[in-house]
Design an enzyme around this catalytic site. Structure first.
Site: not given
Length: 567
Positions: A344, A471, A473
Protein backbone atom coordinates in the site's frame (compact mmCIF):
# COMPACT_ATOMS: atom_id res chain seq x y z
CA UNK A 1 -19.65 -29.49 10.04
CA UNK A 2 -20.45 -26.18 8.36
CA UNK A 3 -19.80 -23.06 10.36
CA UNK A 4 -20.96 -19.48 10.29
CA UNK A 5 -18.90 -16.87 12.11
CA UNK A 6 -20.17 -13.74 13.71
CA UNK A 7 -18.40 -11.10 15.80
CA UNK A 8 -19.92 -8.40 17.96
CA UNK A 9 -17.83 -5.24 18.14
CA UNK A 10 -18.51 -1.73 19.32
CA UNK A 11 -16.28 -0.03 16.75
CA UNK A 12 -14.37 -1.20 13.65
CA UNK A 13 -13.54 -4.88 13.33
CA UNK A 14 -10.55 -5.89 15.44
CA UNK A 15 -7.85 -8.55 15.23
CA UNK A 16 -10.07 -11.51 16.11
CA UNK A 17 -11.74 -11.61 12.69
CA UNK A 18 -8.35 -12.24 11.07
CA UNK A 19 -7.53 -14.92 13.63
CA UNK A 20 -10.69 -16.83 12.74
CA UNK A 21 -9.91 -16.59 9.03
CA UNK A 22 -6.31 -17.74 9.47
CA UNK A 23 -6.97 -20.61 11.88
CA UNK A 24 -9.92 -22.07 9.98
CA UNK A 25 -8.93 -21.10 6.43
CA UNK A 26 -12.27 -19.44 5.78
CA UNK A 27 -13.38 -16.20 4.14
CA UNK A 28 -15.49 -13.73 6.10
CA UNK A 29 -17.33 -10.63 4.89
CA UNK A 30 -18.54 -7.37 6.38
CA UNK A 31 -21.80 -9.05 7.36
CA UNK A 32 -19.86 -11.32 9.73
CA UNK A 33 -18.91 -8.29 11.81
CA UNK A 34 -21.54 -6.31 13.66
CA UNK A 35 -20.93 -3.01 15.43
CA UNK A 36 -23.04 -0.75 17.59
CA UNK A 37 -23.03 1.81 14.80
CA UNK A 38 -24.38 -0.66 12.26
CA UNK A 39 -27.25 -1.67 14.52
CA UNK A 40 -28.23 1.87 15.47
CA UNK A 41 -27.97 3.00 11.84
CA UNK A 42 -30.27 0.21 10.68
CA UNK A 43 -32.82 0.99 13.39
CA UNK A 44 -32.74 4.72 12.57
CA UNK A 45 -33.23 3.95 8.87
CA UNK A 46 -36.20 1.74 9.62
CA UNK A 47 -37.72 4.40 11.85
CA UNK A 48 -37.29 7.01 9.09
CA UNK A 49 -39.07 4.68 6.65
CA UNK A 50 -41.99 4.35 9.06
CA UNK A 51 -41.50 0.65 9.87
CA UNK A 52 -42.31 1.29 13.54
CA UNK A 53 -45.52 3.20 12.76
CA UNK A 54 -44.62 6.16 14.94
CA UNK A 55 -43.81 4.13 18.06
CA UNK A 56 -41.13 5.32 20.46
CA UNK A 57 -37.89 3.58 19.47
CA UNK A 58 -36.23 1.99 22.51
CA UNK A 59 -33.24 -0.20 23.27
CA UNK A 60 -35.67 -2.95 24.26
CA UNK A 61 -37.25 -4.22 22.07
CA UNK A 62 -36.10 -2.42 18.92
CA UNK A 63 -32.30 -2.50 19.29
CA UNK A 64 -32.26 -6.01 20.78
CA UNK A 65 -34.62 -7.29 18.07
CA UNK A 66 -32.39 -5.79 15.36
CA UNK A 67 -29.39 -7.65 16.82
CA UNK A 68 -31.23 -10.97 16.86
CA UNK A 69 -32.56 -10.48 13.34
CA UNK A 70 -29.02 -9.83 12.06
CA UNK A 71 -27.78 -13.00 13.75
CA UNK A 72 -30.51 -15.16 12.25
CA UNK A 73 -30.04 -13.67 8.78
CA UNK A 74 -26.29 -14.27 8.63
CA UNK A 75 -26.28 -17.54 10.60
CA UNK A 76 -27.61 -19.56 7.67
CA UNK A 77 -24.82 -18.41 5.33
CA UNK A 78 -21.85 -20.85 5.37
CA UNK A 79 -18.32 -19.44 5.30
CA UNK A 80 -16.35 -22.63 4.55
CA UNK A 81 -17.25 -22.85 0.87
CA UNK A 82 -19.70 -25.74 1.28
CA UNK A 83 -23.27 -25.69 0.09
CA UNK A 84 -26.32 -25.62 2.31
CA UNK A 85 -27.12 -23.72 5.51
CA UNK A 86 -24.59 -23.64 8.32
CA UNK A 87 -24.89 -26.19 11.14
CA UNK A 88 -23.30 -24.02 13.83
CA UNK A 89 -22.99 -20.26 14.17
CA UNK A 90 -20.07 -19.05 16.30
CA UNK A 91 -20.70 -15.68 17.93
CA UNK A 92 -18.04 -13.70 19.76
CA UNK A 93 -19.22 -10.95 22.08
CA UNK A 94 -16.23 -8.77 22.89
CA UNK A 95 -15.63 -6.49 25.83
CA UNK A 96 -15.83 -7.03 29.58
CA UNK A 97 -18.84 -7.91 31.69
CA UNK A 98 -20.22 -4.66 33.10
CA UNK A 99 -19.22 -2.44 30.17
CA UNK A 100 -22.07 -0.13 29.29
CA UNK A 101 -21.35 -0.54 25.56
CA UNK A 102 -22.14 -4.27 25.63
CA UNK A 103 -25.43 -4.09 27.56
CA UNK A 104 -27.77 -4.17 24.50
CA UNK A 105 -25.86 -7.12 23.04
CA UNK A 106 -25.92 -9.10 26.30
CA UNK A 107 -29.66 -8.47 26.65
CA UNK A 108 -30.21 -9.53 23.03
CA UNK A 109 -28.26 -12.78 23.56
CA UNK A 110 -30.18 -13.44 26.77
CA UNK A 111 -33.45 -13.15 24.88
CA UNK A 112 -32.05 -15.21 22.02
CA UNK A 113 -30.89 -18.08 24.27
CA UNK A 114 -34.33 -18.21 25.96
CA UNK A 115 -36.10 -18.21 22.59
CA UNK A 116 -34.05 -20.97 20.90
CA UNK A 117 -34.04 -23.14 24.03
CA UNK A 118 -31.68 -25.58 25.70
CA UNK A 119 -29.61 -27.64 23.29
CA UNK A 120 -29.43 -24.90 20.70
CA UNK A 121 -27.27 -22.38 22.57
CA UNK A 122 -23.85 -22.91 24.17
CA UNK A 123 -22.22 -20.07 26.10
CA UNK A 124 -18.45 -20.16 26.59
CA UNK A 125 -17.19 -17.54 29.03
CA UNK A 126 -13.52 -16.57 28.63
CA UNK A 127 -12.10 -15.33 31.90
CA UNK A 128 -8.70 -14.48 33.38
CA UNK A 129 -7.26 -16.57 36.20
CA UNK A 130 -4.21 -14.54 37.24
CA UNK A 131 -1.19 -16.09 38.92
CA UNK A 132 0.48 -13.91 41.54
CA UNK A 133 4.25 -13.99 41.17
CA UNK A 134 4.73 -13.64 44.93
CA UNK A 135 3.00 -16.90 45.86
CA UNK A 136 2.68 -18.59 42.44
CA UNK A 137 -0.95 -19.51 43.12
CA UNK A 138 -3.81 -19.03 40.61
CA UNK A 139 -6.55 -16.73 41.92
CA UNK A 140 -10.16 -17.60 41.03
CA UNK A 141 -11.91 -14.52 42.46
CA UNK A 142 -11.91 -12.52 39.18
CA UNK A 143 -13.61 -15.43 37.39
CA UNK A 144 -16.11 -15.92 40.20
CA UNK A 145 -17.09 -12.24 40.07
CA UNK A 146 -17.35 -12.14 36.28
CA UNK A 147 -19.57 -15.24 36.21
CA UNK A 148 -21.78 -13.76 38.93
CA UNK A 149 -22.08 -10.54 36.91
CA UNK A 150 -22.87 -12.50 33.76
CA UNK A 151 -25.59 -14.51 35.49
CA UNK A 152 -27.04 -11.31 36.93
CA UNK A 153 -27.49 -10.08 33.34
CA UNK A 154 -29.43 -13.17 32.32
CA UNK A 155 -26.72 -15.43 30.84
CA UNK A 156 -25.39 -18.62 32.43
CA UNK A 157 -22.12 -20.03 31.05
CA UNK A 158 -22.02 -23.67 29.98
CA UNK A 159 -18.23 -23.76 29.62
CA UNK A 160 -15.41 -21.76 31.21
CA UNK A 161 -12.25 -21.04 29.21
CA UNK A 162 -9.74 -19.94 31.82
CA UNK A 163 -6.86 -17.86 30.48
CA UNK A 164 -3.77 -18.19 32.63
CA UNK A 165 0.01 -18.30 32.52
CA UNK A 166 0.03 -21.88 33.83
CA UNK A 167 -2.15 -24.97 33.66
CA UNK A 168 -4.80 -25.15 36.37
CA UNK A 169 -4.73 -28.19 38.64
CA UNK A 170 -7.81 -30.18 39.59
CA UNK A 171 -8.25 -28.38 42.94
CA UNK A 172 -8.56 -25.01 41.18
CA UNK A 173 -11.02 -26.45 38.67
CA UNK A 174 -13.10 -27.97 41.48
CA UNK A 175 -13.22 -24.61 43.22
CA UNK A 176 -14.34 -22.83 40.05
CA UNK A 177 -16.94 -25.53 39.45
CA UNK A 178 -18.36 -25.10 42.95
CA UNK A 179 -18.63 -21.32 42.84
CA UNK A 180 -19.55 -20.88 39.17
CA UNK A 181 -21.95 -23.84 38.83
CA UNK A 182 -20.10 -25.27 35.83
CA UNK A 183 -19.15 -28.99 35.58
CA UNK A 184 -15.46 -29.70 36.13
CA UNK A 185 -15.13 -31.33 32.71
CA UNK A 186 -16.41 -28.10 31.16
CA UNK A 187 -13.64 -25.98 32.67
CA UNK A 188 -10.89 -25.57 30.07
CA UNK A 189 -7.41 -24.22 30.78
CA UNK A 190 -5.97 -21.95 28.09
CA UNK A 191 -2.46 -21.38 29.42
CA UNK A 192 0.66 -19.95 27.79
CA UNK A 193 2.19 -22.10 25.03
CA UNK A 194 5.38 -21.77 22.91
CA UNK A 195 3.40 -20.54 19.91
CA UNK A 196 -0.25 -19.83 19.18
CA UNK A 197 -0.57 -22.84 16.86
CA UNK A 198 -0.55 -25.09 19.95
CA UNK A 199 -3.90 -23.69 21.15
CA UNK A 200 -6.15 -25.97 19.01
CA UNK A 201 -4.09 -28.95 20.19
CA UNK A 202 -4.39 -27.79 23.78
CA UNK A 203 -8.18 -27.53 23.48
CA UNK A 204 -8.43 -30.96 21.83
CA UNK A 205 -6.36 -32.60 24.58
CA UNK A 206 -8.85 -31.26 27.15
CA UNK A 207 -11.81 -32.46 25.05
CA UNK A 208 -13.19 -28.94 24.66
CA UNK A 209 -14.86 -29.99 21.39
CA UNK A 210 -16.74 -32.79 23.17
CA UNK A 211 -17.99 -30.38 25.83
CA UNK A 212 -19.37 -28.02 23.16
CA UNK A 213 -20.95 -30.81 21.11
CA UNK A 214 -22.56 -32.27 24.22
CA UNK A 215 -24.26 -28.97 25.09
CA UNK A 216 -25.51 -28.64 21.49
CA UNK A 217 -26.61 -32.31 21.27
CA UNK A 218 -24.27 -32.94 18.31
CA UNK A 219 -22.09 -35.74 19.69
CA UNK A 220 -23.85 -38.36 17.59
CA UNK A 221 -23.18 -36.60 14.27
CA UNK A 222 -19.77 -35.00 14.86
CA UNK A 223 -16.43 -36.46 13.80
CA UNK A 224 -13.10 -36.53 15.62
CA UNK A 225 -10.95 -33.47 14.75
CA UNK A 226 -8.09 -34.26 12.36
CA UNK A 227 -5.15 -32.13 13.47
CA UNK A 228 -2.15 -34.16 12.30
CA UNK A 229 -0.97 -31.51 9.84
CA UNK A 230 -1.63 -28.74 12.36
CA UNK A 231 0.33 -30.61 15.03
CA UNK A 232 3.36 -31.13 12.79
CA UNK A 233 3.33 -27.44 11.80
CA UNK A 234 3.29 -26.33 15.44
CA UNK A 235 6.17 -28.66 16.32
CA UNK A 236 8.19 -27.59 13.29
CA UNK A 237 7.77 -23.95 14.29
CA UNK A 238 9.21 -24.71 17.75
CA UNK A 239 12.30 -26.39 16.28
CA UNK A 240 13.34 -23.69 13.82
CA UNK A 241 16.84 -22.38 14.42
CA UNK A 242 18.15 -20.55 11.33
CA UNK A 243 16.86 -16.96 11.48
CA UNK A 244 15.56 -14.70 8.74
CA UNK A 245 15.71 -11.05 9.79
CA UNK A 246 13.01 -8.79 8.36
CA UNK A 247 13.20 -5.05 9.03
CA UNK A 248 9.69 -3.68 9.52
CA UNK A 249 9.85 0.04 8.69
CA UNK A 250 6.60 1.51 9.98
CA UNK A 251 4.93 4.40 11.73
CA UNK A 252 3.23 2.41 14.50
CA UNK A 253 6.10 0.20 15.64
CA UNK A 254 5.47 1.06 19.28
CA UNK A 255 2.41 -1.20 19.19
CA UNK A 256 3.19 -4.36 17.22
CA UNK A 257 -0.48 -5.39 17.04
CA UNK A 258 -0.91 -2.61 14.49
CA UNK A 259 0.82 -4.89 11.99
CA UNK A 260 -0.47 -8.23 13.30
CA UNK A 261 -1.75 -9.49 9.93
CA UNK A 262 1.64 -8.77 8.35
CA UNK A 263 3.49 -10.47 11.19
CA UNK A 264 1.30 -13.56 10.81
CA UNK A 265 1.86 -13.61 7.04
CA UNK A 266 5.62 -13.39 7.59
CA UNK A 267 5.39 -16.22 10.10
CA UNK A 268 3.47 -18.43 7.67
CA UNK A 269 6.08 -17.82 4.98
CA UNK A 270 9.13 -18.21 7.22
CA UNK A 271 7.90 -21.54 8.62
CA UNK A 272 7.23 -22.76 5.08
CA UNK A 273 10.83 -21.81 4.25
CA UNK A 274 12.12 -23.52 7.44
CA UNK A 275 13.35 -20.21 8.83
CA UNK A 276 12.88 -18.71 12.28
CA UNK A 277 11.27 -15.29 11.88
CA UNK A 278 13.03 -12.37 13.56
CA UNK A 279 11.29 -9.01 13.11
CA UNK A 280 13.45 -5.94 13.63
CA UNK A 281 11.14 -3.01 14.38
CA UNK A 282 12.45 0.14 12.72
CA UNK A 283 10.52 3.38 13.43
CA UNK A 284 10.36 5.18 10.09
CA UNK A 285 10.96 8.55 11.76
CA UNK A 286 14.27 7.35 13.20
CA UNK A 287 15.73 6.90 9.70
CA UNK A 288 15.28 10.57 8.85
CA UNK A 289 18.03 13.18 9.02
CA UNK A 290 16.08 15.19 11.60
CA UNK A 291 16.45 12.34 14.07
CA UNK A 292 20.21 12.28 13.47
CA UNK A 293 20.34 15.79 14.95
CA UNK A 294 17.77 15.36 17.71
CA UNK A 295 18.48 11.78 18.78
CA UNK A 296 21.70 10.38 17.23
CA UNK A 297 21.51 7.09 19.16
CA UNK A 298 18.03 6.27 17.84
CA UNK A 299 19.17 7.22 14.34
CA UNK A 300 22.20 4.91 14.47
CA UNK A 301 20.18 2.06 15.98
CA UNK A 302 17.52 2.31 13.26
CA UNK A 303 20.05 2.26 10.43
CA UNK A 304 21.96 -0.61 12.05
CA UNK A 305 18.80 -2.74 12.06
CA UNK A 306 18.00 -1.79 8.48
CA UNK A 307 21.48 -2.64 7.19
CA UNK A 308 21.56 -5.94 9.06
CA UNK A 309 18.26 -7.22 7.70
CA UNK A 310 17.80 -10.01 5.16
CA UNK A 311 14.74 -8.21 3.81
CA UNK A 312 12.93 -4.90 4.23
CA UNK A 313 9.16 -4.59 4.50
CA UNK A 314 7.37 -1.23 4.41
CA UNK A 315 3.69 -1.58 5.39
CA UNK A 316 0.76 0.78 4.86
CA UNK A 317 -0.21 3.82 6.86
CA UNK A 318 -1.87 7.22 6.76
CA UNK A 319 -0.48 10.73 7.18
CA UNK A 320 2.93 12.22 6.43
CA UNK A 321 4.74 11.27 9.64
CA UNK A 322 7.63 8.94 8.89
CA UNK A 323 7.12 9.01 5.12
CA UNK A 324 10.62 10.33 4.46
CA UNK A 325 12.04 7.44 6.49
CA UNK A 326 10.08 4.94 4.40
CA UNK A 327 11.43 6.58 1.23
CA UNK A 328 14.98 6.24 2.57
CA UNK A 329 14.35 2.55 3.35
CA UNK A 330 13.12 1.95 -0.20
CA UNK A 331 16.19 3.73 -1.57
CA UNK A 332 18.57 1.67 0.55
CA UNK A 333 16.91 -1.58 -0.58
CA UNK A 334 17.05 -0.54 -4.24
CA UNK A 335 20.68 0.59 -4.22
CA UNK A 336 22.00 -2.30 -2.11
CA UNK A 337 19.95 -5.05 -3.76
CA UNK A 338 18.22 -6.01 -0.52
CA UNK A 339 14.87 -7.85 -0.91
CA UNK A 340 12.07 -5.30 -0.52
CA UNK A 341 8.30 -5.62 -0.19
CA UNK A 342 6.16 -2.48 -0.07
CA UNK A 343 2.48 -2.79 0.81
CA UNK A 344 0.00 0.00 0.00
CA UNK A 345 1.86 3.11 1.21
CA UNK A 346 5.06 1.05 0.95
CA UNK A 347 4.47 0.72 -2.78
CA UNK A 348 3.71 4.42 -3.14
CA UNK A 349 6.87 5.48 -1.30
CA UNK A 350 8.93 3.18 -3.57
CA UNK A 351 7.48 4.97 -6.61
CA UNK A 352 8.16 8.38 -5.10
CA UNK A 353 11.75 7.40 -4.29
CA UNK A 354 12.35 6.17 -7.83
CA UNK A 355 10.98 9.38 -9.33
CA UNK A 356 13.23 11.48 -7.10
CA UNK A 357 16.42 9.43 -7.47
CA UNK A 358 16.22 8.19 -11.07
CA UNK A 359 14.00 10.73 -12.85
CA UNK A 360 15.56 13.61 -10.90
CA UNK A 361 12.18 14.99 -9.77
CA UNK A 362 13.25 16.16 -6.33
CA UNK A 363 9.78 17.51 -5.49
CA UNK A 364 8.00 14.29 -6.52
CA UNK A 365 5.47 13.42 -3.86
CA UNK A 366 1.98 12.22 -3.05
CA UNK A 367 -0.86 14.71 -2.95
CA UNK A 368 -1.69 13.19 0.44
CA UNK A 369 1.49 14.74 1.85
CA UNK A 370 1.92 17.74 -0.47
CA UNK A 371 -1.30 18.78 -2.27
CA UNK A 372 0.60 21.45 -4.25
CA UNK A 373 3.45 19.29 -5.55
CA UNK A 374 4.32 19.91 -9.21
CA UNK A 375 5.15 16.24 -9.79
CA UNK A 376 2.41 14.17 -8.16
CA UNK A 377 3.45 10.51 -8.37
CA UNK A 378 0.56 9.45 -6.16
CA UNK A 379 -2.87 11.04 -6.39
CA UNK A 380 -6.29 10.84 -4.74
CA UNK A 381 -8.54 8.37 -6.57
CA UNK A 382 -11.09 10.21 -8.73
CA UNK A 383 -14.07 8.27 -7.37
CA UNK A 384 -13.16 9.00 -3.75
CA UNK A 385 -14.80 11.56 -1.49
CA UNK A 386 -12.71 14.29 0.13
CA UNK A 387 -15.56 15.50 2.34
CA UNK A 388 -16.79 12.16 3.78
CA UNK A 389 -13.90 10.07 5.12
CA UNK A 390 -15.96 7.27 6.66
CA UNK A 391 -16.64 4.27 4.43
CA UNK A 392 -15.27 5.89 1.26
CA UNK A 393 -12.04 3.94 0.76
CA UNK A 394 -11.54 1.41 -2.03
CA UNK A 395 -12.23 -1.67 0.05
CA UNK A 396 -12.55 -5.40 -0.40
CA UNK A 397 -11.43 -7.99 -2.92
CA UNK A 398 -10.44 -6.61 -6.33
CA UNK A 399 -8.94 -8.31 -9.36
CA UNK A 400 -5.41 -7.63 -10.58
CA UNK A 401 -4.40 -8.63 -14.12
CA UNK A 402 -0.82 -9.54 -15.00
CA UNK A 403 0.38 -7.81 -18.16
CA UNK A 404 3.78 -9.53 -18.07
CA UNK A 405 3.95 -13.17 -17.00
CA UNK A 406 7.75 -13.14 -16.91
CA UNK A 407 7.70 -10.82 -13.88
CA UNK A 408 8.66 -11.95 -10.38
CA UNK A 409 5.20 -11.56 -8.84
CA UNK A 410 3.50 -13.54 -11.61
CA UNK A 411 5.95 -16.41 -11.10
CA UNK A 412 5.30 -16.38 -7.37
CA UNK A 413 1.56 -16.60 -8.02
CA UNK A 414 2.09 -19.62 -10.26
CA UNK A 415 1.90 -17.80 -13.62
CA UNK A 416 -1.78 -17.00 -13.18
CA UNK A 417 -3.36 -14.52 -15.54
CA UNK A 418 -5.04 -12.66 -12.69
CA UNK A 419 -5.34 -12.72 -8.90
CA UNK A 420 -7.88 -11.47 -6.37
CA UNK A 421 -6.56 -9.61 -3.33
CA UNK A 422 -8.06 -7.32 -0.71
CA UNK A 423 -7.66 -3.54 -0.85
CA UNK A 424 -7.88 -0.63 1.57
CA UNK A 425 -6.72 2.72 0.17
CA UNK A 426 -7.70 6.18 -1.06
CA UNK A 427 -4.62 7.07 -3.10
CA UNK A 428 -3.08 5.46 -6.18
CA UNK A 429 -0.07 5.81 -8.48
CA UNK A 430 -0.65 8.66 -10.93
CA UNK A 431 -1.39 6.95 -14.29
CA UNK A 432 -0.01 9.99 -16.12
CA UNK A 433 3.42 9.33 -14.58
CA UNK A 434 3.58 5.63 -15.44
CA UNK A 435 5.11 6.07 -18.91
CA UNK A 436 7.93 8.26 -17.52
CA UNK A 437 8.66 5.76 -14.77
CA UNK A 438 8.64 2.78 -17.11
CA UNK A 439 10.98 4.54 -19.54
CA UNK A 440 13.40 4.94 -16.62
CA UNK A 441 13.35 1.20 -15.86
CA UNK A 442 10.50 0.71 -13.38
CA UNK A 443 7.91 -1.92 -14.26
CA UNK A 444 4.17 -2.11 -13.53
CA UNK A 445 3.26 -5.72 -14.41
CA UNK A 446 -0.03 -5.78 -12.46
CA UNK A 447 -3.00 -3.49 -13.18
CA UNK A 448 -6.75 -3.40 -12.57
CA UNK A 449 -9.37 -4.27 -15.19
CA UNK A 450 -9.18 -0.78 -16.72
CA UNK A 451 -5.42 -0.91 -17.16
CA UNK A 452 -5.03 2.56 -15.62
CA UNK A 453 -4.78 1.68 -11.95
CA UNK A 454 -1.37 0.33 -10.95
CA UNK A 455 -1.56 -2.66 -8.60
CA UNK A 456 2.00 -4.05 -8.70
CA UNK A 457 5.36 -2.38 -9.21
CA UNK A 458 8.68 -4.18 -9.71
CA UNK A 459 12.28 -3.31 -10.37
CA UNK A 460 13.77 -5.63 -13.01
CA UNK A 461 17.28 -7.03 -12.48
CA UNK A 462 16.86 -6.70 -8.72
CA UNK A 463 16.82 -9.86 -6.53
CA UNK A 464 13.41 -8.94 -5.12
CA UNK A 465 11.94 -5.45 -5.24
CA UNK A 466 8.13 -5.57 -5.26
CA UNK A 467 5.44 -3.10 -4.26
CA UNK A 468 1.71 -3.84 -4.23
CA UNK A 469 -1.30 -1.58 -3.76
CA UNK A 470 -3.33 -4.40 -2.22
CA UNK A 471 -2.85 -6.18 1.12
CA UNK A 472 -1.64 -9.76 0.47
CA UNK A 473 -1.35 -10.42 4.20
CA UNK A 474 -5.13 -10.61 4.59
CA UNK A 475 -5.36 -13.86 2.61
CA UNK A 476 -2.27 -15.58 3.99
CA UNK A 477 -2.94 -18.83 5.86
CA UNK A 478 -0.67 -21.15 7.91
CA UNK A 479 -1.01 -23.91 5.33
CA UNK A 480 -0.97 -21.56 2.34
CA UNK A 481 1.39 -18.60 2.81
CA UNK A 482 1.04 -15.52 0.66
CA UNK A 483 3.36 -15.88 -2.36
CA UNK A 484 4.72 -12.33 -1.99
CA UNK A 485 5.72 -13.00 1.63
CA UNK A 486 7.46 -16.19 0.55
CA UNK A 487 9.49 -14.03 -1.82
CA UNK A 488 10.91 -11.90 0.97
CA UNK A 489 11.25 -14.72 3.53
CA UNK A 490 13.58 -16.96 1.53
CA UNK A 491 17.02 -15.30 1.65
CA UNK A 492 19.89 -16.64 -0.44
CA UNK A 493 23.62 -16.01 -0.27
CA UNK A 494 25.01 -12.74 -1.56
CA UNK A 495 27.12 -14.36 -4.27
CA UNK A 496 24.07 -16.19 -5.59
CA UNK A 497 22.17 -12.92 -5.87
CA UNK A 498 24.67 -11.77 -8.45
CA UNK A 499 24.09 -14.76 -10.73
CA UNK A 500 21.13 -14.61 -13.08
CA UNK A 501 20.98 -18.39 -13.01
CA UNK A 502 20.38 -18.51 -9.28
CA UNK A 503 18.14 -15.45 -9.48
CA UNK A 504 15.69 -17.47 -11.59
CA UNK A 505 16.32 -20.55 -9.47
CA UNK A 506 15.05 -18.66 -6.40
CA UNK A 507 11.58 -18.22 -7.83
CA UNK A 508 11.30 -21.68 -9.37
CA UNK A 509 12.11 -23.02 -5.90
CA UNK A 510 9.32 -20.85 -4.48
CA UNK A 511 6.92 -22.34 -7.02
CA UNK A 512 7.71 -25.75 -5.62
CA UNK A 513 7.20 -24.50 -2.06
CA UNK A 514 3.69 -23.53 -3.15
CA UNK A 515 3.28 -27.09 -4.51
CA UNK A 516 2.61 -25.85 -8.01
CA UNK A 517 4.72 -27.06 -10.91
CA UNK A 518 6.37 -24.36 -13.01
CA UNK A 519 4.93 -24.44 -16.51
CA UNK A 520 8.21 -23.22 -17.95
CA UNK A 521 11.74 -22.40 -16.83
CA UNK A 522 13.41 -19.21 -18.07
CA UNK A 523 16.79 -20.86 -18.57
CA UNK A 524 17.39 -24.19 -20.41
CA UNK A 525 20.16 -25.10 -17.95
CA UNK A 526 17.86 -24.31 -15.07
CA UNK A 527 15.20 -26.60 -16.56
CA UNK A 528 17.61 -29.52 -16.22
CA UNK A 529 17.84 -28.76 -12.49
CA UNK A 530 14.21 -29.80 -12.10
CA UNK A 531 13.23 -31.98 -15.07
CA UNK A 532 15.23 -34.68 -16.98
CA UNK A 533 16.06 -33.77 -20.57
CA UNK A 534 13.95 -36.58 -22.05
CA UNK A 535 10.76 -35.13 -20.50
CA UNK A 536 9.15 -32.89 -23.10
CA UNK A 537 6.36 -31.37 -20.97
CA UNK A 538 7.13 -30.09 -17.48
CA UNK A 539 3.58 -30.84 -16.35
CA UNK A 540 4.19 -34.56 -17.04
CA UNK A 541 6.86 -34.71 -14.32
CA UNK A 542 5.48 -34.97 -10.73
CA UNK A 543 6.20 -32.14 -8.30
CA UNK A 544 7.87 -34.37 -5.70
CA UNK A 545 10.33 -35.61 -8.34
CA UNK A 546 11.03 -32.02 -9.41
CA UNK A 547 11.87 -31.21 -5.79
CA UNK A 548 14.15 -34.23 -5.50
CA UNK A 549 15.99 -33.39 -8.74
CA UNK A 550 16.41 -29.78 -7.66
CA UNK A 551 17.92 -30.65 -4.28
CA UNK A 552 20.40 -33.16 -5.71
CA UNK A 553 21.54 -30.84 -8.50
CA UNK A 554 21.71 -27.80 -6.23
CA UNK A 555 24.02 -29.62 -3.79
CA UNK A 556 26.30 -30.62 -6.67
CA UNK A 557 26.44 -27.15 -8.18
CA UNK A 558 26.96 -25.50 -4.79
CA UNK A 559 30.00 -27.72 -4.21
CA UNK A 560 31.42 -26.91 -7.64
CA UNK A 561 30.89 -23.15 -7.31
CA UNK A 562 32.25 -22.83 -3.79
CA UNK A 563 35.43 -24.65 -4.89
CA UNK A 564 35.89 -22.70 -8.11
CA UNK A 565 37.43 -19.34 -8.97
CA UNK A 566 34.06 -17.67 -8.20
CA UNK A 567 34.53 -18.31 -4.51
Amino acid sequence: MILCFYLFRFSKVDLDLGNYERFLNIKLTRDNNITTGKIYQSVINRERKGDYLGKTVQVVPHITDAIQEWIERVAVIPVDGKEGPADVCVIELGGTIGDIESMPFIEALGQFSYRVGVGNFCLIHVSLVPVLNVVGEPKTKPTQHSVRGLRGLGLTPNILACRSTMALDENIKAKLSQFCHVPVENIITVHDVPNIWHIPLLLKDQKAHEAILKVLNLLSVAQEPVLKEWSSRAERCDKLQEPVNIAMVGKYTGHCDSYLSIIKALLHASVACSKKLVVDWVPACDLENVTDKENPEAYKAAWKKLKGADGILVPGGFGDRGVQGKILAAKYARENRVPYLGICLGMQTAVIEYARSILGLQDANSTEFDPKTRNPCVIFMPEGSKTHMGGTMRLGSRRTYFHALECVSAKLYGNQRHIDERHRHRYEVNPDMVAHLESAGLSFPGKDETGRRMEIVELPNHPYYVGVQFHPEFKSRPGKPSPLFLGISLPITKWALELDFFFHCRFCCLNLLLNSSATCYPNPYLRSFFVPLHIQNVKDYPIHLQKKSFILNLVTWTFLITNSKWN
